[in-house]
Design a protein around this motif. Structure first.
Motif, PDB file in Angstrom:
ATOM      1  N   ARG A 194       0.702  -1.160  -0.090  1.00 42.21           N
ATOM      2  CA  ARG A 194       0.129  -0.067  -0.189  1.00 42.21           C
ATOM      3  C   ARG A 194       0.793   1.417  -0.172  1.00 42.21           C
ATOM      4  O   ARG A 194       1.202   2.013   1.053  1.00 42.21           O
ATOM      5  CB  ARG A 194      -0.944   0.137   1.201  1.00 42.21           C
ATOM      6  N   GLU A 214       1.733   9.632   5.533  1.00 41.29           N
ATOM      7  CA  GLU A 214       0.772   8.725   5.450  1.00 41.29           C
ATOM      8  C   GLU A 214      -0.624   9.170   5.048  1.00 41.29           C
ATOM      9  O   GLU A 214      -1.082  10.205   5.719  1.00 41.29           O
ATOM     10  CB  GLU A 214       0.729   7.578   6.584  1.00 41.29           C
ATOM     11  N   VAL A 215      -1.340   8.552   4.212  1.00 40.18           N
ATOM     12  CA  VAL A 215      -2.720   9.039   3.997  1.00 40.18           C
ATOM     13  C   VAL A 215      -3.752   7.931   3.893  1.00 40.18           C
ATOM     14  O   VAL A 215      -3.456   6.658   3.683  1.00 40.18           O
ATOM     15  CB  VAL A 215      -2.814   9.789   2.423  1.00 40.18           C
ATOM     16  N   ARG A 216      -5.109   8.424   4.279  1.00 39.37           N
ATOM     17  CA  ARG A 216      -6.110   7.246   4.555  1.00 39.37           C
ATOM     18  C   ARG A 216      -7.100   7.278   3.034  1.00 39.37           C
ATOM     19  O   ARG A 216      -7.498   8.368   2.651  1.00 39.37           O
ATOM     20  CB  ARG A 216      -6.966   7.645   5.433  1.00 39.37           C
ATOM     21  N   ASN A 219     -10.713   3.572   3.428  1.00 44.55           N
ATOM     22  CA  ASN A 219     -10.395   3.029   4.445  1.00 44.55           C
ATOM     23  C   ASN A 219      -9.010   2.146   5.107  1.00 44.55           C
ATOM     24  O   ASN A 219      -8.996   1.369   5.801  1.00 44.55           O
ATOM     25  CB  ASN A 219     -11.702   2.167   4.904  1.00 44.55           C
ATOM     26  N   GLN A 220      -8.308   2.760   4.150  1.00 41.52           N
ATOM     27  CA  GLN A 220      -6.850   1.932   4.307  1.00 41.52           C
ATOM     28  C   GLN A 220      -5.816   2.981   4.429  1.00 41.52           C
ATOM     29  O   GLN A 220      -5.815   4.147   3.898  1.00 41.52           O
ATOM     30  CB  GLN A 220      -6.400   0.920   3.232  1.00 41.52           C
ATOM     31  N   GLN A 221      -4.772   2.994   5.570  1.00 44.57           N
ATOM     32  CA  GLN A 221      -3.613   3.659   5.392  1.00 44.57           C
ATOM     33  C   GLN A 221      -2.712   3.285   4.155  1.00 44.57           C
ATOM     34  O   GLN A 221      -2.250   2.340   4.195  1.00 44.57           O
ATOM     35  CB  GLN A 221      -2.818   3.481   6.714  1.00 44.57           C
ATOM     36  N   TRP A 222      -2.282   4.328   3.692  1.00 40.94           N
ATOM     37  CA  TRP A 222      -1.163   4.024   2.680  1.00 40.94           C
ATOM     38  C   TRP A 222       0.038   5.140   2.909  1.00 40.94           C
ATOM     39  O   TRP A 222      -0.141   6.052   3.481  1.00 40.94           O
ATOM     40  CB  TRP A 222      -1.771   4.835   1.117  1.00 40.94           C
ATOM     41  N   LYS A 223       1.197   4.848   2.358  1.00 38.28           N
ATOM     42  CA  LYS A 223       2.429   5.576   2.258  1.00 38.28           C
ATOM     43  C   LYS A 223       2.758   6.207   1.139  1.00 38.28           C
ATOM     44  O   LYS A 223       3.002   5.315   0.087  1.00 38.28           O
ATOM     45  CB  LYS A 223       3.559   4.591   3.160  1.00 38.28           C
ATOM     46  N   THR A 248      -8.536  -2.989  -2.613  1.00 42.62           N
ATOM     47  CA  THR A 248      -9.112  -1.592  -1.804  1.00 42.62           C
ATOM     48  C   THR A 248     -10.408  -1.378  -1.904  1.00 42.62           C
ATOM     49  O   THR A 248     -11.178  -1.290  -1.134  1.00 42.62           O
ATOM     50  CB  THR A 248      -8.113  -0.647  -1.571  1.00 42.62           C
TER      51      THR A 248
END
Length: 438
Positions: A194, A214-216, A219-223, A248
């Motif tokens: 991700r 990091e961003v959302r 509904n998932q955290q991404w780098k 996702t």
């Protein structure tokens, strides 16, 4: 008789403006040269030059009223050129995104990638069509891609203010079909992770998208691991691994589009025919050049209509300012004009002199407005407003020579109309009446 003359003047204005709108710069230059020759070589032309010289020499005494014309027309030209530069910059950004040797395939009747869904079977069949270039390993250069709308916080906005951005899920072939895309900060994302790379335009528009942030999304955290630049519409997107994006957003094996590298631009027809003749496929095919040009048409048209509408409204105001100023100037110079008429100057030189004075002021205003538009807006970064399905598009305004010429034509047209009626009034003013008034 007076009513007939006014009707003829209105018809003259319509005809001249219609011809002027279509006039290229070289034709206008040729007409100016012929006019200059007439003023130098004919008796009436020399009379017009003399009267014009007298009028120009008195501009210092009428500096305030003359500035009304210059400033008003400069404002018209500046605003018009800026808005048209916005439309041109938007269109050019999208045009640069495509090329004649790449093609995009979407589901039939899809207006854009966000609205297209290609099932897994279609994604598998499309790269088998004829005309696609092969890489060093002999594989077709075809990039199945997934495009979804995501929300990110706006840079410089309120803490809870968000806007839409296009998240593009891509694979390794995305770089082969778009060799202009380069990583300029950090690194590329790793397949299966991700991780995001952010376009340079999106980095300017959104907060918290620097490498390491990091961003959302979904509904998932991404780098965020890198920033890329392409110099086109892709700069406004964020990219990630297509399989991870599909998981996702629960898209399964479907994709929005397949972008392919053609063996040659001439191979487009055979590629398109191969897909359209396949009964298992219901797709639309375009070169990416045509696809992105079509995407720009609607918005560019809206911006141009808005620019012309605002320009017309402002031009009317500037025109009335010029009319008032020149009518006042003619009234103030009534005795002078009457004296010239009495000693043998005909009406035509007087008309030409008054109109030349107005158009020279209009020319100064047009040049000033064009210069200000170029200094302030050329290369200025802007972006479209995002909707629910389409993300922001970053682009630069382009103040081209063609737009400056358009602005100058508007300025001279305003000067022509603003000077014509006062000039005719000056030429028709009875000599005895003018001499008695002052």
């Amino acid at each position: 008789m007076a009513a007939l003359i006014n009707i003829l003047l209105l018809l003259l204005v319509v005809v001249v403006l219609a011809l002027w709108v279509a006039a290229p710069w070289w034709l206008a230059l040729a007409v100016a040269a012929l006019f200059a020759a007439w003023m130098l070589l004919t008796r009436r032309g020399r009379q017009a030059a003399s009267v014009t010289g007298v009028g120009i020499s008195t501009l210092r005494q009428r500096l305030g009223s003359s500035a009304v014309i210059v400033v008003g027309i400069a404002g018209v030209v500046g605003v018009l050129v800026a808005l048209l530069a916005m439309a041109d910059g938007y269109s050019e950004t999208l045009r640069k995104t495509g090329s004649a040797d790449t093609a995009i395939v979407m589901r039939g009747s899809s207006a854009s990638e966000v609205m297209s869904v290609l099932e897994r079977d279609s994604v598998t069949l499309i790269p088998q069509a004829p005309g696609i270039a092969k890489d060093a390993q002999g594989r077709p250069i075809a990039s199945p891609e997934l495009v979804v709308a995501a929300n990110l916080p706006v840079r410089g906005g309120a803490p809870d203010e968000e806007s839409s951005v296009q998240l593009r899920g891509v694979g390794e072939q995305a770089w082969a079909v778009r060799p202009n895309v380069k990583i300029v900060k950090g690194r590329n994302f790793r397949p299966g992770m991700r991780e995001l790379i952010v376009g340079a335009g999106a980095e300017r528009q959104f907060a918290g998208v620097e490498p390491g942030d990091e961003v959302r999304l979904g509904n998932q955290q991404w780098k965020v691991v890198g920033v890329f630049a392409s110099g086109d519409a892709m700069d406004s997107e964020i990219w990630a691994d297509a399989n991870v994006v599909a998981d996702t957003y629960r898209r399964g094996g479907s994709r929005a589009s397949v972008t392919v590298k053609l063996a040659d631009p001439k191979a487009y027809e055979s590629f398109k025919a191969g897909l359209e003749s396949n009964p298992q496929l219901k797709v639309d095919v375009d070169t990416t050049l045509d696809y992105f040009s079509k995407q720009s048409e609607g918005m560019a048209k809206v911006i141009r209509i808005m620019g012309i509408t605002v320009g017309i409204i402002m031009a009317i105001g500037a025109m009335f300012g010029a009319l008032n100023t020149m009518f006042a100037a003619v009234a103030a110079r009534a005795r002078e004009i009457a004296t010239l008429r009495a000693i043998g100057f005909r009406g035509l030189p007087v008309v030409v002199a008054v109109m030349l004075e107005t158009m020279l002021l209009a020319l100064v205003g047009g040049l000033l407005g064009g210069l200000l538009a170029w200094l302030v807006f050329n290369g200025y970064s802007a972006s479209t407003l995002a909707s629910g399905t389409v993300g922001k598009l970053s682009f630069e305004l382009k103040v081209s020579p063609a737009l400056l010429w358009t602005g100058l034509k508007w300025a001279l047209a305003i000067g022509f109309i603003g000077g014509l009626f006062p000039a005719v009034r000056a030429a028709r003013l009875p000599v005895t009446t003018a001499l008695r008034e002052l």
